[in-house]
Design a protein around this motif. Structure first.
Motif, PDB file in Angstrom:
ATOM      1  N   ARG A   1       0.876  -1.199   0.087  1.00 49.63           N
ATOM      2  CA  ARG A   1      -0.081  -0.007   0.103  1.00 49.63           C
ATOM      3  C   ARG A   1       0.873   1.285   0.165  1.00 49.63           C
ATOM      4  NH1 ARG A   1      -3.777   0.608   5.134  1.00 49.63           N
ATOM      5  NH2 ARG A   1      -3.526  -1.722   4.779  1.00 49.63           N
ATOM      6  N   LEU A   2       1.924   1.217   0.913  1.00 45.06           N
ATOM      7  CA  LEU A   2       2.767   2.490   1.029  1.00 45.06           C
ATOM      8  C   LEU A   2       3.465   2.384  -0.429  1.00 45.06           C
ATOM      9  CD1 LEU A   2       3.995   1.912   4.644  1.00 45.06           C
ATOM     10  CD2 LEU A   2       2.877   3.989   3.769  1.00 45.06           C
ATOM     11  N   HIS A   3       3.926   1.449  -0.997  1.00 44.69           N
ATOM     12  CA  HIS A   3       4.742   1.668  -2.032  1.00 44.69           C
ATOM     13  C   HIS A   3       4.113   2.067  -3.370  1.00 44.69           C
ATOM     14  CE1 HIS A   3       8.233  -1.491  -0.625  1.00 44.69           C
ATOM     15  NE2 HIS A   3       8.213  -0.272  -0.234  1.00 44.69           N
ATOM     16  N   GLY A   4       2.773   1.576  -3.358  1.00 39.33           N
ATOM     17  CA  GLY A   4       1.849   1.828  -4.379  1.00 39.33           C
ATOM     18  C   GLY A   4       1.604   3.384  -4.498  1.00 39.33           C
ATOM     19  N   MET A   5       1.478   3.899  -3.217  1.00 37.78           N
ATOM     20  CA  MET A   5       0.889   5.408  -2.901  1.00 37.78           C
ATOM     21  C   MET A   5       2.355   6.214  -3.507  1.00 37.78           C
ATOM     22  SD  MET A   5      -1.418   5.527   0.280  1.00 37.78           S
ATOM     23  CE  MET A   5      -0.539   4.816   1.384  1.00 37.78           C
ATOM     24  N   ILE A   6       3.392   5.721  -3.087  1.00 46.14           N
ATOM     25  CA  ILE A   6       4.783   6.519  -3.599  1.00 46.14           C
ATOM     26  C   ILE A   6       4.841   6.578  -5.088  1.00 46.14           C
ATOM     27  CG2 ILE A   6       7.284   6.089  -3.794  1.00 46.14           C
ATOM     28  CD1 ILE A   6       7.118   4.979  -0.721  1.00 46.14           C
ATOM     29  N   ASP A   7       4.674   5.239  -5.623  1.00 48.93           N
ATOM     30  CA  ASP A   7       4.577   5.204  -7.308  1.00 48.93           C
ATOM     31  C   ASP A   7       3.663   6.169  -7.823  1.00 48.93           C
ATOM     32  OD1 ASP A   7       6.486   3.161  -6.781  1.00 48.93           O
ATOM     33  OD2 ASP A   7       5.054   1.602  -7.567  1.00 48.93           O
ATOM     34  N   ARG A   8       2.305   6.269  -7.235  1.00 46.54           N
ATOM     35  CA  ARG A   8       1.296   7.109  -7.818  1.00 46.54           C
ATOM     36  C   ARG A   8       1.664   8.549  -7.838  1.00 46.54           C
ATOM     37  NH1 ARG A   8      -1.944   8.643 -10.567  1.00 46.54           N
ATOM     38  NH2 ARG A   8      -4.423   8.618 -10.575  1.00 46.54           N
ATOM     39  N   MET A   9       2.218   8.856  -6.535  1.00 48.05           N
ATOM     40  CA  MET A   9       2.621  10.202  -6.514  1.00 48.05           C
ATOM     41  C   MET A   9       4.068  10.868  -7.145  1.00 48.05           C
ATOM     42  SD  MET A   9       1.470  11.373  -2.736  1.00 48.05           S
ATOM     43  CE  MET A   9       1.619  13.200  -2.998  1.00 48.05           C
ATOM     44  N   VAL A  10       4.874   9.889  -7.059  1.00 44.34           N
ATOM     45  CA  VAL A  10       6.276  10.294  -7.572  1.00 44.34           C
ATOM     46  C   VAL A  10       6.362   9.948  -9.182  1.00 44.34           C
ATOM     47  CG1 VAL A  10       8.692   9.773  -7.574  1.00 44.34           C
ATOM     48  CG2 VAL A  10       7.426   9.811  -5.580  1.00 44.34           C
ATOM     49  N   LEU A  11       5.857   8.807  -9.724  1.00 44.42           N
ATOM     50  CA  LEU A  11       5.897   8.476 -11.105  1.00 44.42           C
ATOM     51  C   LEU A  11       4.550   8.769 -11.734  1.00 44.42           C
ATOM     52  CD1 LEU A  11       7.646   4.880 -10.629  1.00 44.42           C
ATOM     53  CD2 LEU A  11       8.636   7.216 -11.113  1.00 44.42           C
ATOM     54  N   GLY A  12       3.564   8.677 -10.929  1.00 46.46           N
ATOM     55  CA  GLY A  12       2.258   8.948 -11.936  1.00 46.46           C
ATOM     56  C   GLY A  12       1.606   7.618 -12.189  1.00 46.46           C
ATOM     57  N   ARG A  13       2.306   6.706 -12.096  1.00 46.35           N
ATOM     58  CA  ARG A  13       1.806   5.030 -12.298  1.00 46.35           C
ATOM     59  C   ARG A  13       2.659   4.166 -11.464  1.00 46.35           C
ATOM     60  NH1 ARG A  13       6.256   2.990 -14.363  1.00 46.35           N
ATOM     61  NH2 ARG A  13       7.980   4.139 -15.137  1.00 46.35           N
TER      62      ARG A  13
END
Length: 225
Positions: A96-108
């Motif tokens: 969950r944390l890794h997914g949210m990081i990806d979403r904000m930083v990479l946009g995917r």
């Protein structure tokens, strides 16, 4: 129904659950379409009226001026973002944390996350011009000069931090994360990610992968092997 995507992925047609019927909602939907395709600077009362299929008089009936219209629009988008944030349902707290990081930083989702989670988190979350996270950054800029925006920004900031805090607390309860100050760690992580989001949405030469890895390390250093 599958798990919600981190922070949601809200396209233009999803700003309202159904096709807007009221004049006010048609106007807000028109603003979203304009900002999605052309950005904040292109919004005008006349263009909003044209896109909404209404008269300028109708727009002015609902909103005193462009500033009042944009504040209402931003409040609507932020409310939708808050709803989506509260619906994150990824079972594993680290994912969950890794997914949210990806979403904000990479946009995917990163390839690493996609390979690890498989079908649980479909990798179709590319952020386009109309994504709420981009709109969120536009709102932050407005808040520099407009006091009315600041309370709303503070509210959504807290909502983001709460999501990170809950994920960290879940990790501690499941013995996946050692005992740490969840709120403080969430605040540091969110601040880091805001910087990544700012750079991703305003520059073309940022090493986003390095930012993602540093954010992962902040989380992973507390993971129990």
């Amino acid at each position: 129904m599958g798990p919600e995507r981190p922070f949601g992925h809200m396209e233009f047609d999803e700003l309202f659950e159904d096709e807007p019927q009221s004049g006010r909602n048609k106007i807000l939907q028109a603003v979203y379409k304009i900002t999605k395709n052309e950005g904040y600077g292109s919004v005008s009362i006349q263009l909003v009226a044209d896109v909404a299929g209404l008269s300028k008089a109708t727009v002015y009936h609902h909103f005193e001026d462009k500033d009042a219209l944009m504040l209402s629009f931003y409040e609507c988008v932020l409310d939708k973002m808050g709803e989506r944030i509260g619906q994150v349902q990824i079972s594993d707290p680290i994912d969950r944390l890794h997914g949210m990081i990806d979403r904000m930083v990479l946009g995917r989702l990163s390839d690493e996350m996609s390979n690890r989670t498989g079908d649980e988190l479909p990798n179709d979350t590319d952020i386009g011009p109309g994504d709420p996270l981009r709109t969120f950054m536009e709102i932050r800029v407005q808040a520099i000069h407009e006091e009315a925006y600041r309370d709303r920004i503070s509210t959504i900031d807290q909502a983001f931090r709460d999501v990170f805090t809950r994920a960290i607390e879940d990790g501690m309860e499941q013995d996946r994360i050692r005992e740490i100050d969840a709120e403080r760690t969430a605040d540091v992580l969110y601040t880091m990610l805001l910087g990544g989001l700012l750079r991703r949405t305003t520059t073309d030469d940022t090493d986003l992968e390095a930012i993602r890895k540093e954010a992962y390390e902040l989380v992973d250093q507390s993971v129990i092997d």
